[in-house]
Design a protein around this motif. Structure first.
Motif, PDB file in Angstrom:
ATOM      1  N   ALA A  19       0.835  -1.200   0.000  1.00 54.69           N
ATOM      2  CA  ALA A  19       0.000   0.000   0.000  1.00 54.69           C
ATOM      3  C   ALA A  19       0.864   1.242   0.000  1.00 54.69           C
ATOM      4  O   ALA A  19       1.993   1.243   0.497  1.00 54.69           O
ATOM      5  CB  ALA A  19      -0.922   0.010   1.219  1.00 54.69           C
ATOM      6  N   ASP A  78      -1.412   7.798   1.078  1.00 50.35           N
ATOM      7  CA  ASP A  78      -2.024   8.853   0.269  1.00 50.35           C
ATOM      8  C   ASP A  78      -2.815   9.762   1.191  1.00 50.35           C
ATOM      9  O   ASP A  78      -3.979   9.512   1.495  1.00 50.35           O
ATOM     10  CB  ASP A  78      -2.930   8.230  -0.794  1.00 50.35           C
ATOM     11  CG  ASP A  78      -3.378   9.237  -1.837  1.00 50.35           C
ATOM     12  OD1 ASP A  78      -3.034  10.419  -1.691  1.00 50.35           O
ATOM     13  OD2 ASP A  78      -4.079   8.846  -2.786  1.00 50.35           O
ATOM     14  N   ASP A 101      -4.917   8.333   4.232  1.00 50.37           N
ATOM     15  CA  ASP A 101      -5.391   6.998   3.880  1.00 50.37           C
ATOM     16  C   ASP A 101      -4.277   6.160   3.284  1.00 50.37           C
ATOM     17  O   ASP A 101      -3.257   6.666   2.814  1.00 50.37           O
ATOM     18  CB  ASP A 101      -6.531   7.085   2.854  1.00 50.37           C
ATOM     19  CG  ASP A 101      -7.774   7.722   3.414  1.00 50.37           C
ATOM     20  OD1 ASP A 101      -7.963   7.658   4.646  1.00 50.37           O
ATOM     21  OD2 ASP A 101      -8.567   8.276   2.629  1.00 50.37           O
ATOM     22  N   LEU A 102      -4.516   4.850   3.308  1.00 50.14           N
ATOM     23  CA  LEU A 102      -3.688   3.914   2.573  1.00 50.14           C
ATOM     24  C   LEU A 102      -4.414   3.523   1.295  1.00 50.14           C
ATOM     25  O   LEU A 102      -5.618   3.248   1.325  1.00 50.14           O
ATOM     26  CB  LEU A 102      -3.421   2.661   3.388  1.00 50.14           C
ATOM     27  CG  LEU A 102      -2.444   2.762   4.554  1.00 50.14           C
ATOM     28  CD1 LEU A 102      -2.306   1.406   5.204  1.00 50.14           C
ATOM     29  CD2 LEU A 102      -1.093   3.249   4.075  1.00 50.14           C
ATOM     30  N   ARG A 103      -3.690   3.503   0.190  1.00 50.50           N
ATOM     31  CA  ARG A 103      -4.257   3.039  -1.073  1.00 50.50           C
ATOM     32  C   ARG A 103      -3.563   1.738  -1.431  1.00 50.50           C
ATOM     33  O   ARG A 103      -2.336   1.675  -1.545  1.00 50.50           O
ATOM     34  CB  ARG A 103      -4.031   4.092  -2.159  1.00 50.50           C
ATOM     35  CG  ARG A 103      -4.532   3.710  -3.525  1.00 50.50           C
ATOM     36  CD  ARG A 103      -4.743   4.955  -4.380  1.00 50.50           C
ATOM     37  NE  ARG A 103      -3.621   5.862  -4.310  1.00 50.50           N
ATOM     38  CZ  ARG A 103      -2.594   5.843  -5.146  1.00 50.50           C
ATOM     39  NH1 ARG A 103      -2.547   4.942  -6.093  1.00 50.50           N
ATOM     40  NH2 ARG A 103      -1.619   6.730  -5.045  1.00 50.50           N
ATOM     41  N   CYS A 104      -4.338   0.680  -1.617  1.00 54.11           N
ATOM     42  CA  CYS A 104      -3.767  -0.629  -1.939  1.00 54.11           C
ATOM     43  C   CYS A 104      -3.150  -0.586  -3.321  1.00 54.11           C
ATOM     44  O   CYS A 104      -3.808  -0.255  -4.312  1.00 54.11           O
ATOM     45  CB  CYS A 104      -4.854  -1.698  -1.876  1.00 54.11           C
ATOM     46  SG  CYS A 104      -4.236  -3.364  -2.229  1.00 54.11           S
ATOM     47  N   ALA A 105      -1.861  -0.900  -3.410  1.00 55.69           N
ATOM     48  CA  ALA A 105      -1.139  -0.858  -4.683  1.00 55.69           C
ATOM     49  C   ALA A 105      -1.047  -2.222  -5.344  1.00 55.69           C
ATOM     50  O   ALA A 105      -0.943  -2.315  -6.567  1.00 55.69           O
ATOM     51  CB  ALA A 105       0.264  -0.300  -4.474  1.00 55.69           C
ATOM     52  N   GLY A 114      -6.383  -0.356  -5.369  1.00 54.28           N
ATOM     53  CA  GLY A 114      -7.089   0.911  -5.443  1.00 54.28           C
ATOM     54  C   GLY A 114      -7.973   1.201  -4.257  1.00 54.28           C
ATOM     55  O   GLY A 114      -8.405   2.341  -4.068  1.00 54.28           O
ATOM     56  N   SER A 115      -8.286   0.181  -3.443  1.00 56.19           N
ATOM     57  CA  SER A 115      -9.144   0.397  -2.277  1.00 56.19           C
ATOM     58  C   SER A 115      -8.400   1.198  -1.218  1.00 56.19           C
ATOM     59  O   SER A 115      -7.176   1.234  -1.173  1.00 56.19           O
ATOM     60  CB  SER A 115      -9.598  -0.943  -1.700  1.00 56.19           C
ATOM     61  OG  SER A 115      -8.488  -1.704  -1.263  1.00 56.19           O
ATOM     62  N   ARG A 116      -9.160   1.865  -0.351  1.00 56.53           N
ATOM     63  CA  ARG A 116      -8.584   2.728   0.678  1.00 56.53           C
ATOM     64  C   ARG A 116      -9.070   2.309   2.052  1.00 56.53           C
ATOM     65  O   ARG A 116     -10.146   1.737   2.202  1.00 56.53           O
ATOM     66  CB  ARG A 116      -8.988   4.198   0.441  1.00 56.53           C
ATOM     67  CG  ARG A 116      -8.421   4.820  -0.807  1.00 56.53           C
ATOM     68  CD  ARG A 116      -9.025   6.204  -1.030  1.00 56.53           C
ATOM     69  NE  ARG A 116      -8.494   6.867  -2.205  1.00 56.53           N
ATOM     70  CZ  ARG A 116      -7.446   7.670  -2.205  1.00 56.53           C
ATOM     71  NH1 ARG A 116      -6.817   7.937  -1.063  1.00 56.53           N
ATOM     72  NH2 ARG A 116      -7.003   8.223  -3.307  1.00 56.53           N
ATOM     73  N   ARG A 117      -8.250   2.658   3.042  1.00 60.98           N
ATOM     74  CA  ARG A 117      -8.644   2.496   4.437  1.00 60.98           C
ATOM     75  C   ARG A 117      -7.820   3.480   5.259  1.00 60.98           C
ATOM     76  O   ARG A 117      -6.720   3.878   4.844  1.00 60.98           O
ATOM     77  CB  ARG A 117      -8.477   1.055   4.917  1.00 60.98           C
ATOM     78  CG  ARG A 117      -7.076   0.537   4.892  1.00 60.98           C
ATOM     79  CD  ARG A 117      -7.023  -0.944   5.268  1.00 60.98           C
ATOM     80  NE  ARG A 117      -7.461  -1.194   6.630  1.00 60.98           N
ATOM     81  CZ  ARG A 117      -8.598  -1.820   6.928  1.00 60.98           C
ATOM     82  NH1 ARG A 117      -9.395  -2.250   5.962  1.00 60.98           N
ATOM     83  NH2 ARG A 117      -8.943  -2.035   8.185  1.00 60.98           N
ATOM     84  N   GLY A 150       2.376   9.929  -5.046  1.00 63.10           N
ATOM     85  CA  GLY A 150       2.254   8.939  -3.990  1.00 63.10           C
ATOM     86  C   GLY A 150       3.232   9.200  -2.866  1.00 63.10           C
ATOM     87  O   GLY A 150       4.186   9.943  -3.006  1.00 63.10           O
TER      88      GLY A 150
END
Length: 496
Positions: A378, A381, A384-388, A404-407, A457
């Protein structure tokens, strides 16, 4: 002057075939067909390239590895032309909010050496290292302005041999009679000679505009291009808006090239080992020749300098340099060898187009296989974290995690590992029941200088997501080792 190093010549032919292949994957039989070499030398060459980390294997498929960028870096660094201009290209791109590139003439076309791209719904398929036809690009027309009759004859012969431009994978085929194409090209170059710039009005494909001007310095000629789309400009508004800014930027670039560079840092040790390796399938002469290729820096190499940089005997270094000269990858002037843009044919354009997930996936797959657990990467961003990238294990239990998902970064081990600057972090039950997360940051994170990996990023982290009890120390050791390899690849892909 005969070729002195047959193994290096054959190895370069294999690397060129891999770099020029239109698909992403090749097998050994494909390389034998493309190079005309027998299967036995192909096997020995590919085994050597795999051992050196220049190729990687996915089953029977062979793919270029980021370490292969070392040779293109050696050429770009050695020009003394790219590094001073790169920040000015970025400034021009930022000022105009358009993509900007730098190209130089090469055998068979114009070679893209640097690029500052803007991320939009419509983006460029051109990448650093790519070769483009002279007559279909504003940069090519500018660089061909002033050609003599003999040069147009050579160009026409090359176009007759490849009338649809299959040798230029970044551009669509062109179906136009050669006499008409030549007349159009000569008219464009004559106009560029008179004006000092060229405007590409959808020459490559509908919708693409480009404005190019020459830049000169340090005995070299290049072309700076600004590229846009007809959804943003008409040809008239594009010229009116961009041309004054472009010409001002070119004057600044030429002034910068007129200044001496600061003292260069000592070159790093060659990436490719130069000594004999055990095993009958290892081609030591190829490894030594590639060590010389990777040792080039600004100012070129003499035989003595190549021997010092690689630790090789002078005779061995000389054979490698002569082979590079005879195969068209280097020029020689009074005992000093300089690399030519054709070195970028050795996989540079293909590797410079890598996305971050494409770079990460092989490392994550290796980690997932070693741990038997799902793994993810990840990018930080904002908050948040954006899954890479994410690689599962094919088990019944699957992770609800997608690229592309975030948490929230503060709620995850990956985020905590990056936000707090810790060596590692572990969190229990942050994902579905029974799932833990063990994460480490990648030193250096995602390089912001890279146009294609992760624009804007932030830091990058890798994580193992155990679905049950796992030995923390063992997994942590594996995580750290993979993170170090990812860092090395990021440095290579982000350097230019």
């Amino acid at each position: 002057m005969p070729v002195e190093n047959g193994p290096l010549e054959r190895g370069l032919a294999v690397l060129r075939a891999i770099g020029g292949h239109q698909g992403s994957r090749l097998r050994r039989a494909d390389l034998a067909r493309l190079t005309g070499l027998a299967r036995s030398p192909i096997d020995r060459i590919t085994d050597t390239l795999l051992h050196l980390g220049l190729l990687r294997a996915e089953g029977p498929d062979l793919l270029p590895a980021p370490r292969l960028l070392t040779f293109g870096h050696a050429y770009l660094d050695g020009t003394g032309f790219v590094a001073p201009l790169r920040p000015l290209l970025a400034e021009l791109s930022e000022r105009l909010d358009e993509s900007v590139s730098l190209a130089v003439p090469d055998v068979g076309g114009v070679r893209l050496l640097a690029q500052s791209a803007r991320r939009r719904a419509v983006y460029l398929a051109f990448h650093v290292g790519g070769l483009l036809p002279e007559d279909r690009t504003a940069a090519g027309v500018v660089l061909a302005a002033g050609w003599e009759h003999e040069q147009f004859e050579e160009w026409a012969a090359a176009r007759a041999a490849d009338p649809l431009d299959h040798g230029y994978p970044a551009v669509p085929p062109l179906r136009q009679p050669l006499p008409q194409r030549r007349l159009t090209f000569q008219r464009r170059t004559a106009r560029a000679w008179d004006l000092g710039w060229s405007l590409d009005e959808e020459w490559v494909e509908p919708g693409l505009l480009a404005l190019a001007a020459p830049v000169r310095g340090r005995g070299q000629l290049g072309a700076v291009s600004v590229l846009s789309h007809t959804s943003r400009h008409t040809p008239e508004t594009f010229r009116e808006t961009v041309l004054p800014v472009l010409l001002e930027a070119v004057r600044e670039m030429e002034a910068r090239l007129a200044q001496p560079d600061p003292p260069a840092a000592p070159p790093p040790a060659p990436v490719v080992p130069a000594k004999d390796e055990p095993g009958t399938e290892f081609v030591a002469a190829l490894a030594r020749g590639l060590a010389v290729l990777g040792a080039f820096r600004a100012g070129g190499l003499t035989v003595a300098a190549a021997a010092r940089a690689t630790g090789l005997p002078r005779a061995t270094a000389r054979r490698a340099l002569l082979t590079l000269h005879e195969t068209g990858y280097a020029t020689e002037d009074e005992g000093v060898f300089h690399l030519l843009p054709s070195v970028l044919d050795l996989g540079y354009a293909k590797l410079s187009a890598l996305t971050l997930p494409e770079l990460l996936d092989p490392h994550l797959a290796e980690l997932a296989a070693a741990t038997g657990e799902p793994v993810a990467a990840a990018v930080l961003d904002g908050a948040d974290l954006r899954c890479a990238a994410v690689v599962g294990t094919g088990r019944v239990v699957r992770l609800d995690l997608a690229v592309g998902s975030r948490r929230p970064a503060a709620d995850s081990a990956l985020g905590r590992a990056m936000l707090a600057g810790r060596d590692w972090a572990e969190v229990d039950a942050e994902l579905p029941d029974g799932v833990r997360c063990l994460a480490v940051p990648v030193p250096g994170g995602v390089p912001l200088a890279s146009a294609d990996l992760a624009r804007g990023g932030g830091p990058l982290a890798l994580a193992v997501l155990p679905t049950g009890p796992a030995p923390t120390e063992e997994v942590l050791t594996q995580l750290r080792a993979v993170a170090a390899r990812v860092e090395a690849d990021l440095r290579l892909t982000g350097g230019f």
